[in-house]
Design a protein around this motif. Structure first.
Motif, mmCIF file in Angstrom:
data_model
loop_
_atom_site.group_PDB
_atom_site.id
_atom_site.type_symbol
_atom_site.label_atom_id
_atom_site.label_comp_id
_atom_site.label_asym_id
_atom_site.label_seq_id
_atom_site.Cartn_x
_atom_site.Cartn_y
_atom_site.Cartn_z
ATOM 1 N N ILE A 239 27.568 12.546 -17.810
ATOM 2 C CA ILE A 239 27.777 11.083 -17.831
ATOM 3 C C ILE A 239 28.453 10.626 -16.534
ATOM 4 N N HIS B 235 25.801 10.637 -14.060
ATOM 5 C CA HIS B 235 24.864 9.537 -14.354
ATOM 6 C C HIS B 235 25.415 8.202 -13.852
ATOM 7 N N ARG C 72 14.031 7.816 -28.985
ATOM 8 C CA ARG C 72 13.730 7.757 -27.543
ATOM 9 C C ARG C 72 12.631 8.738 -27.141
ATOM 10 N N VAL D 80 14.513 -0.129 -25.152
ATOM 11 C CA VAL D 80 15.213 0.799 -24.248
ATOM 12 C C VAL D 80 16.659 0.335 -24.057
ATOM 13 N N VAL E 14 18.040 11.653 -16.972
ATOM 14 C CA VAL E 14 17.717 11.153 -18.319
ATOM 15 C C VAL E 14 17.285 12.328 -19.209
ATOM 16 N N LEU F 200 21.929 -2.230 -10.989
ATOM 17 C CA LEU F 200 21.199 -1.518 -12.045
ATOM 18 C C LEU F 200 21.847 -1.704 -13.417
ATOM 19 N N TRP G 216 12.897 -2.767 -18.071
ATOM 20 C CA TRP G 216 13.336 -2.112 -19.312
ATOM 21 C C TRP G 216 13.063 -3.030 -20.498
ATOM 22 N N VAL H 239 25.635 4.474 -25.840
ATOM 23 C CA VAL H 239 26.952 4.454 -25.191
ATOM 24 C C VAL H 239 28.034 4.227 -26.260
ATOM 25 N N PHE I 146 18.604 0.807 -27.235
ATOM 26 C CA PHE I 146 18.837 2.252 -27.322
ATOM 27 C C PHE I 146 20.009 2.636 -26.418
ATOM 28 N N HIS I 147 19.964 2.195 -25.155
ATOM 29 C CA HIS I 147 20.985 2.632 -24.199
ATOM 30 C C HIS I 147 22.389 2.235 -24.616
ATOM 31 N N MET J 199 19.949 -3.036 -16.790
ATOM 32 C CA MET J 199 19.920 -2.404 -18.113
ATOM 33 C C MET J 199 20.389 -3.386 -19.192
ATOM 34 N N HIS K 245 12.904 4.592 -13.237
ATOM 35 C CA HIS K 245 13.900 5.591 -12.825
ATOM 36 C C HIS K 245 13.428 6.275 -11.546
HETATM 37 C C1 HEM Z 1 29.320 2.520 -19.149
HETATM 38 C C2 HEM Z 1 28.709 3.577 -18.704
HETATM 39 C C3 HEM Z 1 27.228 3.555 -18.386
HETATM 40 C C4 HEM Z 1 26.538 2.780 -17.533
HETATM 41 C C5 HEM Z 1 27.082 1.690 -16.632
HETATM 42 C C6 HEM Z 1 25.153 3.181 -17.597
HETATM 43 C C7 HEM Z 1 24.128 2.609 -16.885
HETATM 44 C C8 HEM Z 1 22.813 2.968 -16.954
HETATM 45 C C9 HEM Z 1 21.748 2.388 -16.188
HETATM 46 C C10 HEM Z 1 21.937 1.265 -15.178
HETATM 47 C C11 HEM Z 1 20.610 3.027 -16.485
HETATM 48 C C12 HEM Z 1 19.241 2.770 -15.852
HETATM 49 C C13 HEM Z 1 19.190 3.611 -14.602
HETATM 50 C C14 HEM Z 1 18.001 3.300 -13.763
HETATM 51 O O1 HEM Z 1 17.750 2.124 -13.469
HETATM 52 O O2 HEM Z 1 17.288 4.256 -13.387
HETATM 53 C C15 HEM Z 1 20.909 4.003 -17.506
HETATM 54 C C16 HEM Z 1 19.999 4.823 -18.133
HETATM 55 C C17 HEM Z 1 20.328 5.747 -19.120
HETATM 56 N N1 HEM Z 1 21.589 6.075 -19.546
HETATM 57 FE FE1 HEM Z 1 23.282 5.137 -19.018
HETATM 58 N N2 HEM Z 1 25.034 4.203 -18.490
HETATM 59 C C18 HEM Z 1 26.279 4.462 -18.992
HETATM 60 C C19 HEM Z 1 26.610 5.408 -19.919
HETATM 61 C C20 HEM Z 1 25.712 6.251 -20.533
HETATM 62 C C21 HEM Z 1 26.066 7.219 -21.536
HETATM 63 C C22 HEM Z 1 27.480 7.410 -22.089
HETATM 64 C C23 HEM Z 1 24.918 7.864 -21.885
HETATM 65 C C24 HEM Z 1 24.741 8.975 -22.860
HETATM 66 C C25 HEM Z 1 25.532 9.214 -23.869
HETATM 67 C C26 HEM Z 1 23.849 7.288 -21.100
HETATM 68 C C27 HEM Z 1 22.530 7.657 -21.178
HETATM 69 C C28 HEM Z 1 21.492 7.053 -20.520
HETATM 70 C C29 HEM Z 1 20.103 7.355 -20.749
HETATM 71 C C30 HEM Z 1 19.556 8.385 -21.747
HETATM 72 C C31 HEM Z 1 19.381 6.521 -19.880
HETATM 73 C C32 HEM Z 1 17.874 6.391 -19.787
HETATM 74 C C33 HEM Z 1 17.482 5.097 -20.471
HETATM 75 C C34 HEM Z 1 16.052 5.148 -20.886
HETATM 76 O O3 HEM Z 1 15.161 5.303 -20.060
HETATM 77 O O4 HEM Z 1 15.857 5.077 -22.093
HETATM 78 N N3 HEM Z 1 24.359 6.296 -20.291
HETATM 79 N N4 HEM Z 1 22.268 3.951 -17.760
#
Ligand code: HEM
Length: 201
Positions: free
Chosen positions: A168, A171, A65, A26, A114, A186, A22, A34, A29-30, A190, A106
């Motif tokens: 979420i 996710h 994004r 990215v 996503v 993971l 990443w 959050v 952004f992530h 990130m 991913h």
């Molecule tokens: C604390 C809570 C969260 C954790 C621990 C978390 C963790 C992660 C991780 C580890 C990934 C990468 C997954 C992979 O390796 O395939 C990811 C991707 C992503 N997450 Fe989260 N996430 C959280 C909350 C959120 C929230 C609240 C949103 C939306 C409002 C969100 C939206 C996304 C998006 C859009 C991606 C894709 C990133 C990219 O490719 O740009 N996540 N998340």
């Protein structure tokens, strides 16, 4: 007795044991997403200006994004993580057999999630801006969106916000299951942008 030289970590091993997945944009952004989503959710119906401005920030992040999904680094691109529905289903089935294939970017289910998250966020912010436009503020004032029935848009905005919470939860559960299954952190990936290299990769 070991000399100082012998105690140095092998630079080749240190370099090849993890791989950059990443890019910094990215990751920024992530975690900004959050943060702003949390602010927007908590401030809804409580602190209106905070709710609206965090909504605009989310809209800008989603816009960024989408562009980065086309011109960004390898694993940030949509083409890297959009799979056929049949591949997503096969991947989900393979989770139950404990033989899910490892993906550097991913996995197929994560990629589909996503797309779902970004799509619902786009609709959520659009419906919020339509509501604001109906009240005479925001970038959509004077457009067709400002003429939409307020009751309907309000209902839609709420349904989409609840749908986001549902997604979420899915996710974060997916991230945890995948981390356990492939014995890789993971969440840390990130943050640092790096994942351990798996055998055969
Ligand atoms: C604390 C809570 C969260 C954790 C621990 C978390 C963790 C992660 C991780 C580890 C990934 C990468 C997954 C992979 O390796 O395939 C990811 C991707 C992503 N997450 Fe989260 N996430 C959280 C909350 C959120 C929230 C609240 C949103 C939306 C409002 C969100 C939206 C996304 C998006 C859009 C991606 C894709 C990133 C990219 O490719 O740009 N996540 N998340």
């Amino acid at each position: 007795m070991q000399t100082t030289l012998e105690k140095q970590p092998d630079p080749v091993v240190a370099e090849t044991s993890t791989v950059r997945v990443w890019d910094p944009l990215v990751r920024i952004f992530h975690w900004s997403l959050v943060a702003f989503f949390t602010i927007a959710y908590v401030s809804a119906e409580e602190i209106q200006f905070l709710h609206e401005w965090s909504g605009y920030a989310i809209a800008a992040l989603v816009g960024f994004r989408v562009i980065w999904g086309v011109i960004g680094t390898r694993h940030a691109r949509f083409i890297d993580f959009i799979y056929r529905p049949s591949t997503v289903i096969e991947y989900l089935k393979s989770l139950f057999s404990g033989r899910a294939k490892h993906y550097r970017g991913h996995n197929p289910a994560g990629g589909a999630m996503v797309i779902a998250l970004l799509s619902v966020l786009a609709l959520l912010t659009l419906s919020g801006m339509s509501l604001a436009a109906g009240e005479g503020s925001g970038p959509l004032v004077g457009t067709w969106f400002a003429t939409l029935p307020e009751g309907f848009i309000e209902e839609l905005h709420e349904v989409l916000a609840n749908l986001m919470i549902f997604l979420i939860v899915g996710h974060v559960a997916g991230v945890l299951v995948s981390s356990l299954l492939h014995r890789e952190n993971l969440v840390r990936a990130m943050i640092t942008g790096r994942k351990p290299v798996k055998e055969g990769e």
